[in-house]
Design a protein around this motif. Structure first.
Motif, PDB file in Angstrom:
ATOM      1  N   VAL A 185      20.455  50.162 -16.817  1.00  0.00           N
ATOM      2  CA  VAL A 185      20.749  50.363 -18.243  1.00  0.00           C
ATOM      3  C   VAL A 185      20.412  51.784 -18.668  1.00  0.00           C
ATOM      4  O   VAL A 185      21.152  52.430 -19.419  1.00  0.00           O
ATOM      5  CB  VAL A 185      19.976  49.342 -19.098  1.00  0.00           C
ATOM      6  N   LEU A 186      19.284  52.308 -18.179  1.00  0.00           N
ATOM      7  CA  LEU A 186      18.895  53.674 -18.516  1.00  0.00           C
ATOM      8  C   LEU A 186      19.924  54.676 -17.992  1.00  0.00           C
ATOM      9  O   LEU A 186      20.285  55.636 -18.695  1.00  0.00           O
ATOM     10  CB  LEU A 186      17.515  53.980 -17.934  1.00  0.00           C
ATOM     11  N   ALA A 187      20.420  54.461 -16.778  1.00  0.00           N
ATOM     12  CA  ALA A 187      21.418  55.369 -16.211  1.00  0.00           C
ATOM     13  C   ALA A 187      22.701  55.357 -17.042  1.00  0.00           C
ATOM     14  O   ALA A 187      23.289  56.414 -17.318  1.00  0.00           O
ATOM     15  CB  ALA A 187      21.703  54.987 -14.762  1.00  0.00           C
ATOM     16  N   VAL A 188      23.149  54.163 -17.443  1.00  0.00           N
ATOM     17  CA  VAL A 188      24.367  54.055 -18.255  1.00  0.00           C
ATOM     18  C   VAL A 188      24.166  54.741 -19.603  1.00  0.00           C
ATOM     19  O   VAL A 188      25.028  55.495 -20.079  1.00  0.00           O
ATOM     20  CB  VAL A 188      24.753  52.580 -18.441  1.00  0.00           C
ATOM     21  N   PHE A 189      23.033  54.500 -20.230  1.00  0.00           N
ATOM     22  CA  PHE A 189      22.774  55.082 -21.546  1.00  0.00           C
ATOM     23  C   PHE A 189      22.705  56.606 -21.475  1.00  0.00           C
ATOM     24  O   PHE A 189      23.328  57.303 -22.289  1.00  0.00           O
ATOM     25  CB  PHE A 189      21.477  54.525 -22.117  1.00  0.00           C
ATOM     26  N   LEU A 190      21.952  57.134 -20.509  1.00  0.00           N
ATOM     27  CA  LEU A 190      21.844  58.587 -20.400  1.00  0.00           C
ATOM     28  C   LEU A 190      23.189  59.219 -20.040  1.00  0.00           C
ATOM     29  O   LEU A 190      23.503  60.320 -20.500  1.00  0.00           O
ATOM     30  CB  LEU A 190      20.785  58.963 -19.361  1.00  0.00           C
ATOM     31  N   GLY A 191      23.988  58.513 -19.227  1.00  0.00           N
ATOM     32  CA  GLY A 191      25.316  59.027 -18.905  1.00  0.00           C
ATOM     33  C   GLY A 191      26.203  59.098 -20.140  1.00  0.00           C
ATOM     34  O   GLY A 191      26.898  60.103 -20.366  1.00  0.00           O
ATOM     35  N   TRP A 192      26.183  58.044 -20.955  1.00  0.00           N
ATOM     36  CA  TRP A 192      26.975  58.047 -22.188  1.00  0.00           C
ATOM     37  C   TRP A 192      26.457  59.086 -23.171  1.00  0.00           C
ATOM     38  O   TRP A 192      27.246  59.835 -23.767  1.00  0.00           O
ATOM     39  CB  TRP A 192      26.939  56.661 -22.830  1.00  0.00           C
ATOM     40  N   VAL A 231       7.291  51.086 -15.624  1.00  0.00           N
ATOM     41  CA  VAL A 231       6.810  51.820 -16.794  1.00  0.00           C
ATOM     42  C   VAL A 231       7.647  53.078 -17.008  1.00  0.00           C
ATOM     43  O   VAL A 231       8.028  53.409 -18.139  1.00  0.00           O
ATOM     44  CB  VAL A 231       5.322  52.184 -16.629  1.00  0.00           C
ATOM     45  N   ALA A 232       7.936  53.794 -15.913  1.00  0.00           N
ATOM     46  CA  ALA A 232       8.747  55.012 -16.034  1.00  0.00           C
ATOM     47  C   ALA A 232      10.137  54.689 -16.591  1.00  0.00           C
ATOM     48  O   ALA A 232      10.641  55.392 -17.489  1.00  0.00           O
ATOM     49  CB  ALA A 232       8.852  55.701 -14.675  1.00  0.00           C
ATOM     50  N   PHE A 233      10.772  53.637 -16.084  1.00  0.00           N
ATOM     51  CA  PHE A 233      12.120  53.276 -16.529  1.00  0.00           C
ATOM     52  C   PHE A 233      12.120  52.707 -17.944  1.00  0.00           C
ATOM     53  O   PHE A 233      12.863  53.173 -18.811  1.00  0.00           O
ATOM     54  CB  PHE A 233      12.734  52.263 -15.564  1.00  0.00           C
ATOM     55  N   THR A 234      11.311  51.684 -18.175  1.00  0.00           N
ATOM     56  CA  THR A 234      11.339  51.024 -19.482  1.00  0.00           C
ATOM     57  C   THR A 234      10.774  51.924 -20.576  1.00  0.00           C
ATOM     58  O   THR A 234      11.251  51.883 -21.716  1.00  0.00           O
ATOM     59  CB  THR A 234      10.549  49.707 -19.441  1.00  0.00           C
ATOM     60  N   GLY A 235       9.751  52.732 -20.249  1.00  0.00           N
ATOM     61  CA  GLY A 235       9.223  53.658 -21.248  1.00  0.00           C
ATOM     62  C   GLY A 235      10.244  54.706 -21.649  1.00  0.00           C
ATOM     63  O   GLY A 235      10.407  55.012 -22.839  1.00  0.00           O
ATOM     64  N   SER A 236      10.952  55.247 -20.654  1.00  0.00           N
ATOM     65  CA  SER A 236      12.000  56.233 -20.950  1.00  0.00           C
ATOM     66  C   SER A 236      13.130  55.598 -21.757  1.00  0.00           C
ATOM     67  O   SER A 236      13.641  56.200 -22.720  1.00  0.00           O
ATOM     68  CB  SER A 236      12.547  56.817 -19.644  1.00  0.00           C
ATOM     69  N   LEU A 237      13.516  54.379 -21.379  1.00  0.00           N
ATOM     70  CA  LEU A 237      14.607  53.699 -22.083  1.00  0.00           C
ATOM     71  C   LEU A 237      14.196  53.318 -23.508  1.00  0.00           C
ATOM     72  O   LEU A 237      14.975  53.518 -24.456  1.00  0.00           O
ATOM     73  CB  LEU A 237      15.022  52.454 -21.301  1.00  0.00           C
ATOM     74  N   LEU A 289      21.651  49.953 -29.638  1.00  0.00           N
ATOM     75  CA  LEU A 289      20.576  50.696 -28.991  1.00  0.00           C
ATOM     76  C   LEU A 289      19.209  50.256 -29.498  1.00  0.00           C
ATOM     77  O   LEU A 289      18.237  50.223 -28.732  1.00  0.00           O
ATOM     78  CB  LEU A 289      20.763  52.195 -29.220  1.00  0.00           C
ATOM     79  N   LEU A 290      19.124  49.917 -30.766  1.00  0.00           N
ATOM     80  CA  LEU A 290      17.855  49.403 -31.282  1.00  0.00           C
ATOM     81  C   LEU A 290      17.466  48.103 -30.576  1.00  0.00           C
ATOM     82  O   LEU A 290      16.296  47.899 -30.222  1.00  0.00           O
ATOM     83  CB  LEU A 290      17.955  49.178 -32.788  1.00  0.00           C
ATOM     84  N   GLY A 291      18.447  47.235 -30.365  1.00  0.00           N
ATOM     85  CA  GLY A 291      18.168  46.002 -29.633  1.00  0.00           C
ATOM     86  C   GLY A 291      17.740  46.264 -28.209  1.00  0.00           C
ATOM     87  O   GLY A 291      16.776  45.674 -27.705  1.00  0.00           O
ATOM     88  N   VAL A 292      18.457  47.179 -27.531  1.00  0.00           N
ATOM     89  CA  VAL A 292      18.097  47.533 -26.153  1.00  0.00           C
ATOM     90  C   VAL A 292      16.694  48.136 -26.112  1.00  0.00           C
ATOM     91  O   VAL A 292      15.888  47.834 -25.217  1.00  0.00           O
ATOM     92  CB  VAL A 292      19.135  48.519 -25.577  1.00  0.00           C
TER      93      VAL A 292
END
Length: 317
Positions: free
Chosen positions: A134-141, A234-240, A270-273
């Protein structure tokens, strides 16, 4: 003052959620009892891994605060969760290297096969993989729609067409390439570091002839691997959570008469995510603070390993 409160409120909410989770989720179970007089190495092994975990938690918190306060234009704040996770992994790796020979009995040798997947909690792997995707998709968009800010710095702003009252508007800071490129590089480094730490933990030598050594050492290995995966989480979810909540709040705040409907829908999504990522972040922190024992059942044997999934080693005294 209002800006400081806006940043303090999520932090207070995170601390409150973490306190509730620690109270409501009794994860920690006692390790297998060990005769310290007969197996002093096992006692050292447990103490070193416990000390390493707490030192890493303290060092990671300090490093994250330093990173958040020193990065230019919010870059340090974006990298803080990854810095924290990296310190946790280094702590696990250092403790395993220092305790490398503590599960071996001098003058004995053992031959056994251990595989990485035998020590990996499947649920935590799925959580980390989903958060990373999810983080990869969001940062790509976010990078694809980003543009330069008012000073010409690329990837720091989002320009949109107004519905009425203006020709166009700009939102910033926006998690475009100015933030996402260093974030992606740091997260990739954490993944490489995690792979090294898990491999070192699983392949750490021991004498497999003693059931007591095997029982205690297996629990210690599972806790170490779990801590590494939780640190990546933590790194992934914190960044997301950080990027999605801040970006979503800006998009959702455009209002029906300013920004396009699509951007407002994206903002609420995005708020929900971000809220889901925040819950997952709390869970990963709970795992770091209170790892489960996860001991194998008596008599369980590790199945044969392929050259790609594990390693066979001879423990020498």
């Amino acid at each position: 003052m209002a800006g400081g409160f806006a940043f303090a409120l999520p932090l207070l909410a995170l601390v409150a959620c973490l306190a509730v989770a620690l109270w409501a989720v009794p994860r920690r179970r006692a390790l297998v009892a060990v005769d310290e007089a007969a197996h002093p190495g096992l006692a050292r092994l447990r103490r070193s891994t416990l000390l390493g975990r707490w030192l890493a938690l303290a060092g990671g918190a300090i490093a994250a605060v330093v990173a958040a306060s020193t990065g230019g234009l919010g870059r340090g704040f974006a990298l803080a969760p990854t810095v924290f996770g990296a310190v946790q992994i280094v702590g696990v790796l250092a403790a395993d290297l220092l305790a490398r020979d503590d599960a071996r009995t001098p003058g004995t040798a053992g031959l056994e096969i251990r595989r990485v997947r035998d020590f990996v909690p499947a649920g935590l792997v799925r959580l980390v993989a989903a958060a990373g995707a999810v983080l990869a998709v969001f940062l790509g968009w976010a990078g694809a729609v980003a543009g330069p800010d008012n000073l010409g710095r690329p990837g720091r702003a989002l320009t949109y067409s107004c519905v009425e009252g203006c020709d166009h508007g700009t939102l910033g800071p926006w998690p475009g390439s100015y933030y996402s490129v260093p974030m992606a590089a740091a997260l990739l480094g954490v993944l490489v570091l995690a792979a090294i730490a898990v491999r070192v933990t699983v392949r750490r030598p021991r004498n497999g002839a003693s059931p007591e050594i095997v029982a205690v050492d297996d629990v210690v290995r599972r806790r170490s691997v779990e801590s590494v995966l939780a640190a990546v989480g933590v790194a992934f979810t914190g960044s997301l959570a950080g990027t999605a909540l801040l970006s979503g709040a800006r998009l959702a705040g455009l209002g029906p008469n300013r920004g396009p409907v699509a951007l407002q829908v994206a903002g609420w999504s995005l708020l929900g995510v971000g809220l889901v990522a925040l819950v997952c972040l709390v869970w990963c922190l709970v795992v770091l603070l209170l790892p489960g024992a996860g001991a194998a059942s008596p008599g369980r044997r590790s199945p044969p390993a392929s050259p790609l999934t594990g390693g066979r080693e001879r423990a020498r005294g």
